[in-house]
Design a protein around this motif. Sequence first.
Motif, mmCIF file in Angstrom:
data_model
loop_
_atom_site.group_PDB
_atom_site.id
_atom_site.type_symbol
_atom_site.label_atom_id
_atom_site.label_comp_id
_atom_site.label_asym_id
_atom_site.label_seq_id
_atom_site.Cartn_x
_atom_site.Cartn_y
_atom_site.Cartn_z
ATOM 1 N N SER A 218 17.340 115.422 82.443
ATOM 2 C CA SER A 218 17.997 116.713 82.231
ATOM 3 C C SER A 218 19.080 116.615 81.169
ATOM 4 N N SER A 219 19.264 117.720 80.445
ATOM 5 C CA SER A 219 20.309 117.816 79.418
ATOM 6 C C SER A 219 21.574 118.410 80.038
ATOM 7 N N HIS A 220 22.751 117.958 79.535
ATOM 8 C CA HIS A 220 24.018 118.477 80.049
ATOM 9 C C HIS A 220 24.959 118.917 78.927
ATOM 10 N N ASP A 223 27.016 122.312 79.348
ATOM 11 C CA ASP A 223 28.127 122.415 80.301
ATOM 12 C C ASP A 223 29.168 121.311 80.107
ATOM 13 N N LEU A 224 29.112 120.634 78.960
ATOM 14 C CA LEU A 224 30.101 119.595 78.656
ATOM 15 C C LEU A 224 30.856 119.960 77.377
ATOM 16 N N GLU A 263 31.773 113.271 88.618
ATOM 17 C CA GLU A 263 31.072 113.822 87.455
ATOM 18 C C GLU A 263 29.793 113.040 87.169
ATOM 19 N N ARG A 266 27.232 114.071 89.602
ATOM 20 C CA ARG A 266 26.687 115.388 89.283
ATOM 21 C C ARG A 266 25.597 115.294 88.219
ATOM 22 N N GLU A 267 25.778 114.373 87.262
ATOM 23 C CA GLU A 267 24.804 114.200 86.195
ATOM 24 C C GLU A 267 23.771 113.115 86.522
#
Length: 509
Positions: A218-220, A223-224, A263, A266-267
């Motif tokens: 997944s890409s983050h 939201d970063l 964090e 979460r990722e």
Amino acid sequence: MPTSGADTKNWQTVVDLLPVAVVFATEKSINSTIIREYFANETACKLLDLDREISLKNQLSALKFFPDAQLSNTANTELPIASPLMAGLTGEPINRRDLLVHGFPISIETNQYYGDSECIYAVTLQPRDHRLFVNTDIPMDMSSAELSIRDVIRFEKIVGELSASLRCCNSTNIDSNIQQALSALGEFCQADRTYVFLFDHDHMAITNTHEWVNSGISSHIDDLQNIPHQALPYFVNEMLQSGLFVVADTLSLPEQAALERDEFAREDIQSVLCIGLYQQQDLIGFIGIDMVARKRRWSEADIRRTRLIGELIATAITTERLQLTLQTSQQQLLANNDALRELVLRDGLTDLANQQQFTDRLQEELARARRQHHELTIVFFAINDYQAYNNSLGKSAGEALVVQVANLLIAYFRRNGELVSRLSEQRFGVLLPYLGYEETYQRCADFLKALAEQNISYSHSHTTRTITVSAGIAVSNTTEQALEELVVRAENALSNAKSRGGNHIESIS
């Protein structure tokens, strides 16, 4: 586990034969008293310069460990750090690959073993080799050595290609080139995610600017964005201090990194490696690698490769920022030059074009009229008895009159291509492309009528108590008309109009 003297002796003999440096601390309870004993195998004694005839605890405690500047970017490597060896021998989990002892690069890792009556804390120490060469005289850390010369050649080729593209990139292709670099690093290192974060100017926030993710990860990046310093204080402080953040197991982070643990969870990050990006020794951001599907023990090769790609990216970012700065400076300089040029060609009182701009435009329009065979007309206006008005009411009143007449001229001669200029103190020029005599005369008459309706009066006129303006018209209607001839005809026409007094219009063919 050894449980007797003979067993212990045999066990130590076996450990002495290991080519890896090993230090043990055994801990057991006898009559509610904790007994600790220390042991170092032969390889450890040679590596750490230990003497078994002297208390090992004192010798181990006296060892000084320093961060390796080549890996940590630490500003000051002259001061020793708290001994990771003694920490490991008391049960603290240690996995460091950025240390020096006796000036020699080593990696250090801890393990614990539990028997029926005792606990053994084991620390293994192995030499590191930054140059990717195997030294046959000492045991080699195989996890930090290159496993294949083919990999070395392949990575050098990747670096060469990236160096060429990033060195020549600009604002139009820098993003795609950085993306290409992250993709190459991620695929070569078999990572799950690679990325670049940049700090704001005062290191109070970080933003994920570029990201590559492997298939199924997944890409983050969305939201970063603009993450404040206080959201990840432990991580940001580590980056600011050393420019290196190496974690094989994010769950092992200390309690003060609780926000970072959350964090990473979460990722779904299990292992993370981040290395600082610098612009003239100032930290501007970092490049990072994440492992999501599994944990990873980061090797020196991983750190070297990531640092090298990061340096290329940092150079590209620095170059692009410099180009943008130069471009902005050039645009500001051009704007200033344009503004200055405009000031040079404008009248300071009325903001009309001055005589220089009028002459330049007249020359251009005359050339166009010759090419296109169309008419071109100029009109000179002059305020009658201006000096008497000026002497009677003062300079300020005279200037106010000039501005009033200028504004009225602009209101009546404002079509596309027309130009109103102030030629001298009380004289004005109007340039009228594509316009003949009849229409010009009518528009001048309309202007003089509007001026008369304003009824601007004073008491020292020789002819009238009301301000009047004279007008002289000259029309260029031949392809050979010279600028000087056209101007002279307009001036002569204006002189004739002034001699008649009042609001009069004259022309000379």
